[in-house]
Design a protein around this motif. Structure first.
Motif, PDB file in Angstrom:
ATOM      1  N   PRO A  93      29.421 -63.010 -30.211  1.00 44.98           N
ATOM      2  CA  PRO A  93      28.710 -61.636 -30.855  1.00 44.98           C
ATOM      3  C   PRO A  93      27.023 -61.976 -31.279  1.00 44.98           C
ATOM      4  CG  PRO A  93      30.148 -62.860 -32.358  1.00 44.98           C
ATOM      5  CD  PRO A  93      30.367 -63.405 -30.959  1.00 44.98           C
ATOM      6  N   HIS A  94      26.496 -63.062 -31.359  1.00 46.12           N
ATOM      7  CA  HIS A  94      25.429 -63.465 -31.807  1.00 46.12           C
ATOM      8  C   HIS A  94      24.526 -64.086 -30.713  1.00 46.12           C
ATOM      9  CE1 HIS A  94      27.260 -62.933 -35.884  1.00 46.12           C
ATOM     10  NE2 HIS A  94      26.281 -62.306 -36.037  1.00 46.12           N
ATOM     11  N   ARG A  95      25.317 -63.968 -29.453  1.00 43.54           N
ATOM     12  CA  ARG A  95      24.569 -64.737 -28.299  1.00 43.54           C
ATOM     13  C   ARG A  95      24.158 -66.096 -28.505  1.00 43.54           C
ATOM     14  NH1 ARG A  95      23.020 -59.097 -28.629  1.00 43.54           N
ATOM     15  NH2 ARG A  95      24.414 -57.966 -27.440  1.00 43.54           N
ATOM     16  N   LEU A  96      22.789 -66.560 -28.021  1.00 46.32           N
ATOM     17  CA  LEU A  96      22.327 -67.773 -28.087  1.00 46.32           C
ATOM     18  C   LEU A  96      22.611 -68.537 -29.514  1.00 46.32           C
ATOM     19  CD1 LEU A  96      20.654 -70.078 -26.843  1.00 46.32           C
ATOM     20  CD2 LEU A  96      18.629 -68.783 -27.470  1.00 46.32           C
ATOM     21  N   TYR A  97      22.454 -67.706 -30.610  1.00 47.40           N
ATOM     22  CA  TYR A  97      22.508 -68.099 -31.996  1.00 47.40           C
ATOM     23  C   TYR A  97      23.873 -68.056 -32.514  1.00 47.40           C
ATOM     24  CZ  TYR A  97      17.518 -67.118 -30.985  1.00 47.40           C
ATOM     25  OH  TYR A  97      16.366 -66.835 -30.286  1.00 47.40           O
ATOM     26  N   ASP A  98      24.931 -67.939 -31.691  1.00 43.87           N
ATOM     27  CA  ASP A  98      26.163 -67.758 -32.176  1.00 43.87           C
ATOM     28  C   ASP A  98      26.579 -69.098 -33.098  1.00 43.87           C
ATOM     29  OD1 ASP A  98      28.643 -65.561 -32.142  1.00 43.87           O
ATOM     30  OD2 ASP A  98      29.525 -67.494 -31.618  1.00 43.87           O
ATOM     31  N   GLY A  99      27.501 -68.483 -34.063  1.00 46.65           N
ATOM     32  CA  GLY A  99      28.081 -69.910 -34.935  1.00 46.65           C
ATOM     33  C   GLY A  99      29.062 -71.005 -34.012  1.00 46.65           C
ATOM     34  N   HIS A 100      29.879 -70.372 -32.819  1.00 50.55           N
ATOM     35  CA  HIS A 100      30.510 -70.984 -32.214  1.00 50.55           C
ATOM     36  C   HIS A 100      29.678 -71.952 -31.089  1.00 50.55           C
ATOM     37  CE1 HIS A 100      34.610 -69.127 -32.512  1.00 50.55           C
ATOM     38  NE2 HIS A 100      33.919 -68.086 -32.374  1.00 50.55           N
ATOM     39  N   ILE A 101      28.382 -71.667 -30.912  1.00 56.02           N
ATOM     40  CA  ILE A 101      27.510 -72.390 -30.152  1.00 56.02           C
ATOM     41  C   ILE A 101      26.701 -73.505 -31.280  1.00 56.02           C
ATOM     42  CG2 ILE A 101      25.254 -72.704 -28.840  1.00 56.02           C
ATOM     43  CD1 ILE A 101      25.992 -69.907 -27.846  1.00 56.02           C
ATOM     44  N   ARG A 102      26.292 -73.002 -32.233  1.00 56.96           N
ATOM     45  CA  ARG A 102      25.704 -73.940 -33.400  1.00 56.96           C
ATOM     46  C   ARG A 102      26.483 -74.743 -34.044  1.00 56.96           C
ATOM     47  NH1 ARG A 102      24.973 -71.597 -37.496  1.00 56.96           N
ATOM     48  NH2 ARG A 102      25.495 -69.315 -36.975  1.00 56.96           N
ATOM     49  N   SER A 103      27.974 -74.628 -34.099  1.00 57.04           N
ATOM     50  CA  SER A 103      29.121 -75.423 -34.452  1.00 57.04           C
ATOM     51  C   SER A 103      29.460 -76.689 -33.587  1.00 57.04           C
ATOM     52  CB  SER A 103      30.265 -74.879 -35.126  1.00 57.04           C
ATOM     53  OG  SER A 103      30.110 -73.999 -35.855  1.00 57.04           O
ATOM     54  N   HIS A 105      28.937 -79.466 -30.052  1.00 60.26           N
ATOM     55  CA  HIS A 105      28.535 -80.828 -29.726  1.00 60.26           C
ATOM     56  C   HIS A 105      28.225 -80.737 -27.945  1.00 60.26           C
ATOM     57  CE1 HIS A 105      30.699 -81.376 -33.624  1.00 60.26           C
ATOM     58  NE2 HIS A 105      29.899 -82.092 -33.687  1.00 60.26           N
ATOM     59  N   VAL A 106      27.206 -81.546 -27.909  1.00 63.32           N
ATOM     60  CA  VAL A 106      26.863 -82.065 -26.481  1.00 63.32           C
ATOM     61  C   VAL A 106      26.455 -83.419 -26.559  1.00 63.32           C
ATOM     62  CG1 VAL A 106      25.095 -81.926 -24.661  1.00 63.32           C
ATOM     63  CG2 VAL A 106      25.664 -79.908 -25.969  1.00 63.32           C
ATOM     64  N   ASP A 107      27.357 -84.100 -25.594  1.00 61.56           N
ATOM     65  CA  ASP A 107      27.385 -85.494 -25.540  1.00 61.56           C
ATOM     66  C   ASP A 107      27.645 -86.256 -26.872  1.00 61.56           C
ATOM     67  OD1 ASP A 107      26.783 -85.381 -23.022  1.00 61.56           O
ATOM     68  OD2 ASP A 107      24.749 -85.532 -23.214  1.00 61.56           O
ATOM     69  N   GLY A 108      28.681 -85.694 -27.807  1.00 66.06           N
ATOM     70  CA  GLY A 108      29.039 -86.156 -29.063  1.00 66.06           C
ATOM     71  C   GLY A 108      28.193 -86.124 -30.160  1.00 66.06           C
ATOM     72  N   LYS A 109      26.997 -85.099 -29.907  1.00 64.25           N
ATOM     73  CA  LYS A 109      25.807 -85.001 -30.913  1.00 64.25           C
ATOM     74  C   LYS A 109      26.042 -83.369 -31.085  1.00 64.25           C
ATOM     75  CE  LYS A 109      23.158 -89.004 -29.906  1.00 64.25           C
ATOM     76  NZ  LYS A 109      21.577 -89.389 -29.597  1.00 64.25           N
ATOM     77  N   SER A 110      25.613 -83.020 -32.271  1.00 60.85           N
ATOM     78  CA  SER A 110      25.144 -81.571 -32.608  1.00 60.85           C
ATOM     79  C   SER A 110      24.475 -81.288 -31.802  1.00 60.85           C
ATOM     80  CB  SER A 110      24.809 -81.488 -34.035  1.00 60.85           C
ATOM     81  OG  SER A 110      24.534 -79.972 -34.325  1.00 60.85           O
ATOM     82  N   VAL A 111      24.901 -79.884 -31.214  1.00 61.35           N
ATOM     83  CA  VAL A 111      23.815 -79.084 -30.303  1.00 61.35           C
ATOM     84  C   VAL A 111      22.588 -78.584 -30.860  1.00 61.35           C
ATOM     85  CG1 VAL A 111      24.826 -76.802 -30.889  1.00 61.35           C
ATOM     86  CG2 VAL A 111      23.920 -77.108 -28.682  1.00 61.35           C
ATOM     87  N   SER A 116      17.016 -79.257 -25.340  1.00 60.70           N
ATOM     88  CA  SER A 116      17.028 -77.782 -24.636  1.00 60.70           C
ATOM     89  C   SER A 116      17.403 -76.750 -25.639  1.00 60.70           C
ATOM     90  CB  SER A 116      18.202 -77.870 -23.420  1.00 60.70           C
ATOM     91  OG  SER A 116      17.680 -78.720 -22.459  1.00 60.70           O
ATOM     92  N   TYR A 117      18.318 -76.917 -26.443  1.00 61.57           N
ATOM     93  CA  TYR A 117      18.886 -75.930 -27.593  1.00 61.57           C
ATOM     94  C   TYR A 117      17.928 -75.801 -28.617  1.00 61.57           C
ATOM     95  CZ  TYR A 117      21.615 -72.917 -30.525  1.00 61.57           C
ATOM     96  OH  TYR A 117      22.152 -71.753 -31.181  1.00 61.57           O
ATOM     97  N   ARG A 118      17.127 -76.899 -29.145  1.00 60.24           N
ATOM     98  CA  ARG A 118      15.986 -76.781 -29.959  1.00 60.24           C
ATOM     99  C   ARG A 118      14.934 -76.311 -29.625  1.00 60.24           C
ATOM    100  NH1 ARG A 118      15.762 -79.266 -34.720  1.00 60.24           N
ATOM    101  NH2 ARG A 118      13.767 -79.627 -35.675  1.00 60.24           N
ATOM    102  N   ALA A 119      14.598 -76.353 -28.210  1.00 59.69           N
ATOM    103  CA  ALA A 119      13.259 -75.710 -27.830  1.00 59.69           C
ATOM    104  C   ALA A 119      13.689 -74.133 -27.562  1.00 59.69           C
ATOM    105  CB  ALA A 119      13.183 -76.016 -26.346  1.00 59.69           C
TER     106      ALA A 119
END
Length: 381
Positions: A93-103, A105-111, A116-119
């Protein structure tokens, strides 16, 4: 713009979009006044902006899943959970900024700390290239990084659309008479017209299937079992027994005219820059426009809205390009094949003039299991 009609014929009713009334929990329709053919008209909203955009995204997702180029080349973020459940930013529902994405991990660290995500979160309309190459849907369909305490990204939807119905009865009295029309509903049980159980028996049935029931429903059934004690109570909450006809369901609406319209705002796209100079930036905007049109052409070819809302095209779509000083350029309707050709050309041009990477790259995010472990079918409301 496309003229639509009830597939059943002029006598057929349609089921508009449902909303919850502001001062209650009962479903209702959205009635509005619109300006049609030089007159104010009473209308009902059949499908709103958010729903229409979701339908475009759904068609893009289907093309991506089926491997149909050029849409399968769309960059995207995909969240994947351990049980195999997955969704992309085109579905969340919130596309790039969705809670599922923000919650996740990538390589064991927070996304949220991944470069790339921070940029992409730090990007601005002055240089939205990180979003273009990570999850461009947010630049076309809109996105808002609303949970961030600072540097919130806000991108309006360049594509908008809706379906409205001009009510058959245009009198004020007619409008009052059809507010929240009712429609009958019933359930027939071919095995047992009525099932009444003791509290203990109802509890036994509940235990056998509780793992698959929502928390809210399980609690309701257990409360009914306690109240019944040694007496008997209906097992209808478990889907057993017949339910007599009633007029509790929200009904249908009759329309003399149904209009579907979409607008792709080049003015909105022109606010975006991509660090590629005037020609490169223009190529990137053209890519986003072509991407929107490829999805829209597919969505317009489908008229699957909801139950009891069967529509058909009543005429050929009218496609116009708004030029300066009130000038309008008439265009041919945008077919799927033509839209795909346009997108392929736009991808090649953006690669050449702006060096854009647009090759179906997927930014994989591992979903946080806390989310699915605590998921419940019942909404918070």
């Amino acid at each position: 713009m496309t003229e639509l009609a009830s597939a059943e014929g002029p006598h057929g009713g349609v089921a508009p979009a449902r909303f919850v009334s502001a001062h209650g929990s009962n479903p209702t329709f959205c009635y509005e006044q619109r300006f049609i053919n030089g007159n104010v008209a009473y209308c009902v909203l059949i499908d709103g902006k958010a729903s229409q955009l979701n339908r475009v995204e759904d068609e893009i997702v289907k093309a991506v899943n089926d491997g149909i180029e050029p849409l399968s080349l769309t960059p995207r973020v995909v969240v994947r959970y351990a049980d195999g459940t997955a969704a992309s930013d085109l579905q969340l529902p919130h596309r790039l900024y969705d809670g599922h994405i923000r919650s996740g991990h990538v390589d064991g660290k927070s996304v949220t700390v991944h470069p790339s995500y921070r940029a992409a979160r730090d990007a601005t309309p002055a240089d939205a290239r990180p979003i273009l190459e990570l999850a461009p849907a947010s630049l076309v369909f809109g996105g808002w990084d609303s949970t961030r305490k600072a540097r919130q990204g806000r991108y309006r939807s360049a594509l908008t659309g809706e379906i409205i119905g001009q009510l058959a009865d245009q009198s004020a009295e007619g409008l009052d008479s059809i507010q929240n029309p009712k429609r009958g509903g019933a359930r027939t049980d071919a095995i047992a017209a009525s099932v009444r159980l003791t509290g203990t028996q109802l509890e036994q049935l509940l235990v056998d299937q509780e793992a698959e029931l929502s928390t809210k429903l399980a609690t309701k059934i257990r409360d009914e079992a306690k109240k019944a004690k040694n007496g008997r109570t209906s097992a209808s909450t478990l889907g057993l027994g017949s339910i007599p006809p009633s007029l509790d369901s929200l009904g249908l609406v009759s329309c003399q005219r149904i209009i579907r319209s979409h607008v792709l705002s080049f003015a909105a796209l022109r606010q975006l820059r991509f660090g590629a100079g005037p020609d490169g930036d223009a190529a990137c905007r053209a890519l986003l426009a072509a991407f929107a049109l490829a999805g829209l052409a597919r969505a317009d070819a489908e008229l699957n809205l909801r139950a009891n809302c069967n529509l058909r095209e009543a005429s050929e779509p009218v496609t116009q390009l708004d030029a300066r000083y009130g000038t309008v350029v008439e265009l041919e309707p945008i077919a799927v094949g033509n839209a795909d050709d346009l997108l392929s050309e736009a991808i090649d041009r953006a690669r050449t003039l702006a060096g854009i990477r647009w090759e179906g790259q997927v930014f994989e995010v591992t979903g946080n299991e806390l989310v699915v472990d605590n998921a419940d079918a019942d909404s918070e409301s």
